[in-house]
Design a protein around this motif. Structure first.
Motif, PDB file in Angstrom:
ATOM      1  N   LYS A 186      34.205  20.099 -14.054  1.00 32.96           N
ATOM      2  CA  LYS A 186      35.345  20.797 -13.765  1.00 32.96           C
ATOM      3  C   LYS A 186      35.880  21.730 -14.923  1.00 32.96           C
ATOM      4  N   ARG A 187      35.304  21.673 -15.969  1.00 34.18           N
ATOM      5  CA  ARG A 187      35.538  22.656 -17.113  1.00 34.18           C
ATOM      6  C   ARG A 187      34.900  23.947 -16.771  1.00 34.18           C
ATOM      7  N   PHE A 188      34.009  24.040 -16.129  1.00 32.45           N
ATOM      8  CA  PHE A 188      33.184  25.276 -15.739  1.00 32.45           C
ATOM      9  C   PHE A 188      33.706  25.746 -14.384  1.00 32.45           C
ATOM     10  N   GLY A 189      34.568  25.205 -13.804  1.00 33.15           N
ATOM     11  CA  GLY A 189      35.042  25.607 -12.165  1.00 33.15           C
ATOM     12  C   GLY A 189      34.610  24.922 -11.401  1.00 33.15           C
ATOM     13  N   VAL A 217      24.589  24.382 -19.298  1.00 32.88           N
ATOM     14  CA  VAL A 217      25.522  24.830 -17.915  1.00 32.88           C
ATOM     15  C   VAL A 217      25.734  26.211 -17.852  1.00 32.88           C
ATOM     16  N   ARG A 218      26.377  26.849 -18.788  1.00 34.44           N
ATOM     17  CA  ARG A 218      26.767  28.237 -18.773  1.00 34.44           C
ATOM     18  C   ARG A 218      25.399  29.287 -18.768  1.00 34.44           C
ATOM     19  N   GLU A 219      24.277  28.872 -19.221  1.00 35.18           N
ATOM     20  CA  GLU A 219      23.256  29.830 -19.067  1.00 35.18           C
ATOM     21  C   GLU A 219      22.542  29.804 -17.923  1.00 35.18           C
ATOM     22  N   GLY A 220      22.549  28.456 -17.135  1.00 30.89           N
ATOM     23  CA  GLY A 220      22.150  28.300 -15.917  1.00 30.89           C
ATOM     24  C   GLY A 220      23.031  28.937 -14.989  1.00 30.89           C
ATOM     25  N   LEU A 221      24.467  28.878 -15.003  1.00 30.06           N
ATOM     26  CA  LEU A 221      25.122  29.629 -14.138  1.00 30.06           C
ATOM     27  C   LEU A 221      25.098  31.120 -14.270  1.00 30.06           C
ATOM     28  N   VAL A 222      24.761  31.655 -15.454  1.00 29.16           N
ATOM     29  CA  VAL A 222      24.593  33.030 -15.830  1.00 29.16           C
ATOM     30  C   VAL A 222      23.225  33.725 -14.914  1.00 29.16           C
ATOM     31  N   ARG A 223      22.210  32.836 -14.957  1.00 30.71           N
ATOM     32  CA  ARG A 223      21.131  33.099 -14.485  1.00 30.71           C
ATOM     33  C   ARG A 223      21.221  32.871 -12.927  1.00 30.71           C
ATOM     34  N   LEU A 224      21.879  31.919 -12.385  1.00 34.27           N
ATOM     35  CA  LEU A 224      21.972  31.940 -10.919  1.00 34.27           C
ATOM     36  C   LEU A 224      22.959  33.331 -10.462  1.00 34.27           C
ATOM     37  N   LYS A 225      23.916  33.647 -11.289  1.00 36.47           N
ATOM     38  CA  LYS A 225      24.606  35.030 -10.747  1.00 36.47           C
ATOM     39  C   LYS A 225      23.580  36.107 -10.853  1.00 36.47           C
ATOM     40  N   GLU A 226      22.773  36.173 -11.738  1.00 36.11           N
ATOM     41  CA  GLU A 226      21.649  37.362 -12.068  1.00 36.11           C
ATOM     42  C   GLU A 226      20.675  37.170 -10.838  1.00 36.11           C
ATOM     43  N   GLN A 272      24.914  14.274 -28.168  1.00 36.88           N
ATOM     44  CA  GLN A 272      25.946  14.592 -27.353  1.00 36.88           C
ATOM     45  C   GLN A 272      27.314  15.026 -28.180  1.00 36.88           C
ATOM     46  N   ARG A 273      27.961  15.781 -27.681  1.00 36.47           N
ATOM     47  CA  ARG A 273      29.348  16.228 -28.391  1.00 36.47           C
ATOM     48  C   ARG A 273      29.090  17.239 -29.180  1.00 36.47           C
ATOM     49  N   GLN A 274      27.880  18.098 -28.925  1.00 36.83           N
ATOM     50  CA  GLN A 274      27.486  19.119 -29.653  1.00 36.83           C
ATOM     51  C   GLN A 274      27.537  20.320 -29.283  1.00 36.83           C
ATOM     52  N   GLY A 275      27.898  20.556 -27.777  1.00 37.74           N
ATOM     53  CA  GLY A 275      27.809  21.709 -26.946  1.00 37.74           C
ATOM     54  C   GLY A 275      26.527  21.952 -26.406  1.00 37.74           C
ATOM     55  N   SER A 276      25.379  21.074 -26.448  1.00 35.47           N
ATOM     56  CA  SER A 276      24.104  21.728 -25.808  1.00 35.47           C
ATOM     57  C   SER A 276      24.167  21.630 -24.555  1.00 35.47           C
ATOM     58  N   GLY A 277      24.861  20.607 -23.948  1.00 38.09           N
ATOM     59  CA  GLY A 277      24.921  20.549 -22.509  1.00 38.09           C
ATOM     60  C   GLY A 277      25.733  21.583 -21.802  1.00 38.09           C
TER      61      GLY A 277
END
Length: 80
Positions: free
Chosen positions: A36-39, A11-20, A2-7
């Motif tokens: 909420k930090r992702f919108g 999430v960011r990659e998952g959202l990119v793929r959903l948009k694609e 935790q707290r290393q940015g993996s999660g």
């Protein structure tokens, strides 16, 4: 890990793929403080039986907003 940015990266990659894939948005059940930090936000009229309203979160990729009771895939309800 935790707290290393993996999660956040997942999430960011998952959202990119959903948009694609052409998705109109994403709905999930989770911790509002994290998502909420992702919108993601709670939306009036969006609910899921047995889940506190504040934990049902949505992020729209369009101007349309989700606003109905959601259900999950039947496989997640199967109990052994």
């Amino acid at each position: 890990m935790q707290r290393q940015g993996s999660g956040q990266g997942l999430v960011r990659e998952g959202l990119v793929r959903l948009k694609e894939l052409g998705a109109q948005g994403c709905i999930l059940v989770g911790d509002p403080t994290f998502y909420k930090r992702f919108g993601f936000e709670s939306m009036p009229g969006l609910s899921m039986e047995g889940v506190p309203h504040e934990n049902v979160l949505a992020l729209s990729f369009t101007e349309r907003r989700a606003k109905r009771n959601i259900i999950h895939q039947h496989a997640f309800s199967v109990k052994e």
